[in-house]
Design an enzyme around this catalytic site. Structure first.
Site, PDB file in Angstrom:
ATOM      1  N   CYS A  62      -2.774  31.540 -12.489  1.00 12.98           N
ATOM      2  CA  CYS A  62      -3.850  32.233 -11.771  1.00 12.98           C
ATOM      3  C   CYS A  62      -3.397  33.536 -11.129  1.00 12.98           C
ATOM      4  O   CYS A  62      -4.220  34.331 -10.705  1.00 12.98           O
ATOM      5  CB  CYS A  62      -4.478  31.314 -10.727  1.00 12.98           C
ATOM      6  SG  CYS A  62      -3.420  30.954  -9.312  1.00 12.98           S
ATOM      7  N   HIS A  99      -4.515  32.971   7.618  1.00 18.38           N
ATOM      8  CA  HIS A  99      -5.109  32.681   6.313  1.00 18.38           C
ATOM      9  C   HIS A  99      -4.004  32.563   5.271  1.00 18.38           C
ATOM     10  O   HIS A  99      -3.114  33.409   5.185  1.00 18.38           O
ATOM     11  CB  HIS A  99      -6.073  33.808   5.934  1.00 18.38           C
ATOM     12  CG  HIS A  99      -6.641  33.688   4.564  1.00 18.38           C
ATOM     13  ND1 HIS A  99      -7.585  32.737   4.236  1.00 18.38           N
ATOM     14  CD2 HIS A  99      -6.388  34.381   3.431  1.00 18.38           C
ATOM     15  CE1 HIS A  99      -7.899  32.878   2.950  1.00 18.38           C
ATOM     16  NE2 HIS A  99      -7.188  33.865   2.444  1.00 18.38           N
ATOM     17  N   HIS A 102      -6.773  29.403  -0.724  1.00 17.10           N
ATOM     18  CA  HIS A 102      -7.819  28.397  -0.941  1.00 17.10           C
ATOM     19  C   HIS A 102      -7.234  27.213  -1.694  1.00 17.10           C
ATOM     20  O   HIS A 102      -6.213  27.334  -2.362  1.00 17.10           O
ATOM     21  CB  HIS A 102      -8.983  28.994  -1.745  1.00 17.10           C
ATOM     22  CG  HIS A 102      -9.727  30.032  -0.979  1.00 17.10           C
ATOM     23  ND1 HIS A 102      -9.345  31.349  -0.955  1.00 17.10           N
ATOM     24  CD2 HIS A 102     -10.837  29.934  -0.182  1.00 17.10           C
ATOM     25  CE1 HIS A 102     -10.179  32.027  -0.175  1.00 17.10           C
ATOM     26  NE2 HIS A 102     -11.092  31.192   0.293  1.00 17.10           N
ATOM     27  N   ASP A 106      -8.853  21.387  -9.149  1.00 18.84           N
ATOM     28  CA  ASP A 106      -8.607  21.513 -10.591  1.00 18.84           C
ATOM     29  C   ASP A 106      -7.121  21.515 -10.933  1.00 18.84           C
ATOM     30  O   ASP A 106      -6.694  22.046 -11.941  1.00 18.84           O
ATOM     31  CB  ASP A 106      -9.275  22.782 -11.138  1.00 18.84           C
ATOM     32  CG  ASP A 106      -8.746  24.057 -10.503  1.00 18.84           C
ATOM     33  OD1 ASP A 106      -7.810  24.001  -9.682  1.00 18.84           O
ATOM     34  OD2 ASP A 106      -9.269  25.135 -10.830  1.00 18.84           O
ATOM     35  N   ARG A 114      -5.031  22.161  -6.359  1.00 15.84           N
ATOM     36  CA  ARG A 114      -4.322  23.425  -6.623  1.00 15.84           C
ATOM     37  C   ARG A 114      -4.486  24.291  -5.391  1.00 15.84           C
ATOM     38  O   ARG A 114      -5.533  24.866  -5.144  1.00 15.84           O
ATOM     39  CB  ARG A 114      -4.899  24.143  -7.849  1.00 15.84           C
ATOM     40  CG  ARG A 114      -4.243  25.514  -8.091  1.00 15.84           C
ATOM     41  CD  ARG A 114      -4.727  26.162  -9.381  1.00 15.84           C
ATOM     42  NE  ARG A 114      -6.167  26.291  -9.482  1.00 15.84           N
ATOM     43  CZ  ARG A 114      -6.869  27.386  -9.135  1.00 15.84           C
ATOM     44  NH1 ARG A 114      -6.259  28.457  -8.673  1.00 15.84           N
ATOM     45  NH2 ARG A 114      -8.182  27.398  -9.273  1.00 15.84           N
ATOM     46  N   CYS A 116      -3.900  27.494  -3.911  1.00 15.29           N
ATOM     47  CA  CYS A 116      -3.705  28.860  -4.401  1.00 15.29           C
ATOM     48  C   CYS A 116      -3.399  29.716  -3.172  1.00 15.29           C
ATOM     49  O   CYS A 116      -4.281  29.950  -2.341  1.00 15.29           O
ATOM     50  CB  CYS A 116      -4.974  29.305  -5.110  1.00 15.29           C
ATOM     51  SG  CYS A 116      -4.854  30.881  -5.910  1.00 15.29           S
TER      52      CYS A 116
END
Length: 129
Positions: A62, A99, A102, A106, A114, A116
Site C-alpha cells: 500500500c 495521529h 488507520h 483486510d 492491517r 497502515c
C-alpha cells in the site's frame, strides 16, 4: 491521554507535524519504514511509547508501513474517521494522541488487521544483538 508539548511539536519538520498533529498523511512509498525489515520495536515519534514490533510487520504493497497487530492494544486509540467521504478507523497513540494512520479489516494474517501507519509518526529501536 497526554498532549504533546508545543515545544516538542515545534521541533518537528513540516511533514511530521502535519501527520502527527493535524491528522495528515505522508505520500505513499516515501516513508523510511515502508520497506524496513530490521528486528526491533516501533515507537511513537512524539512520546516514545512502544506501538508495534517487527513480528507483526508485513509488506502490504500500500505504500506505508503495515502491521497486523499492535504491540499492546492499550497503546493504540481507535476513533471513527468519516473524512474524505469514507468511514475508516483512525489510529492514534493512546499516550499522547498523535495521529498514526488507520486500521483496516483486510489484513492477510490470522488477525485480519492491517494497521497502515505513517513512517513519520514512528521511531525505530533495533533489537539488542
Amino acid at each position: 491521554m497526554k498532549k504533546l508539548t508545543e515545544t516538542k511539536a515545534k521541533n518537528f519538520d513540516e511533514v511530521t507535524y502535519h501527520v502527527t498533529q493535524e491528522h495528515g498523511t505522508e505520500r505513499p512509498f516515501t516513508g523510511q519504514y515502508n520497506m524496513h525489515q530490521e528486528k526491533g520495536v516501533y515507537r511513537c515519534v512524539c512520546c516514545n511509547s512502544v506501538l508495534f514490533d517487527d513480528s507483526g510487520k508485513f509488506d502490504s504493497g500500500c505504500g506505508w508501513p503495515s502491521f497486523d497487530r499492535a504491540q499492546n492494544n492499550k497503546a493504540i486509540a481507535y476513533l471513527v474517521d468519516t473524512s474524505h467521504n469514507m468511514q475508516r478507523v483512525e489510529i492514534r497513540c493512546a499516550q499522547c494522541g498523535s495521529h498514526l494512520g488507520h486500521v483496516f479489516n483486510d489484513g492477510p494474517t490470522d488477525t485480519g488487521q492491517r494497521y497502515c501507519v505513517n513512517s513519520v509518526s514512528l521511531d525505530f529501536e533495533p533489537a539488542d544483538h
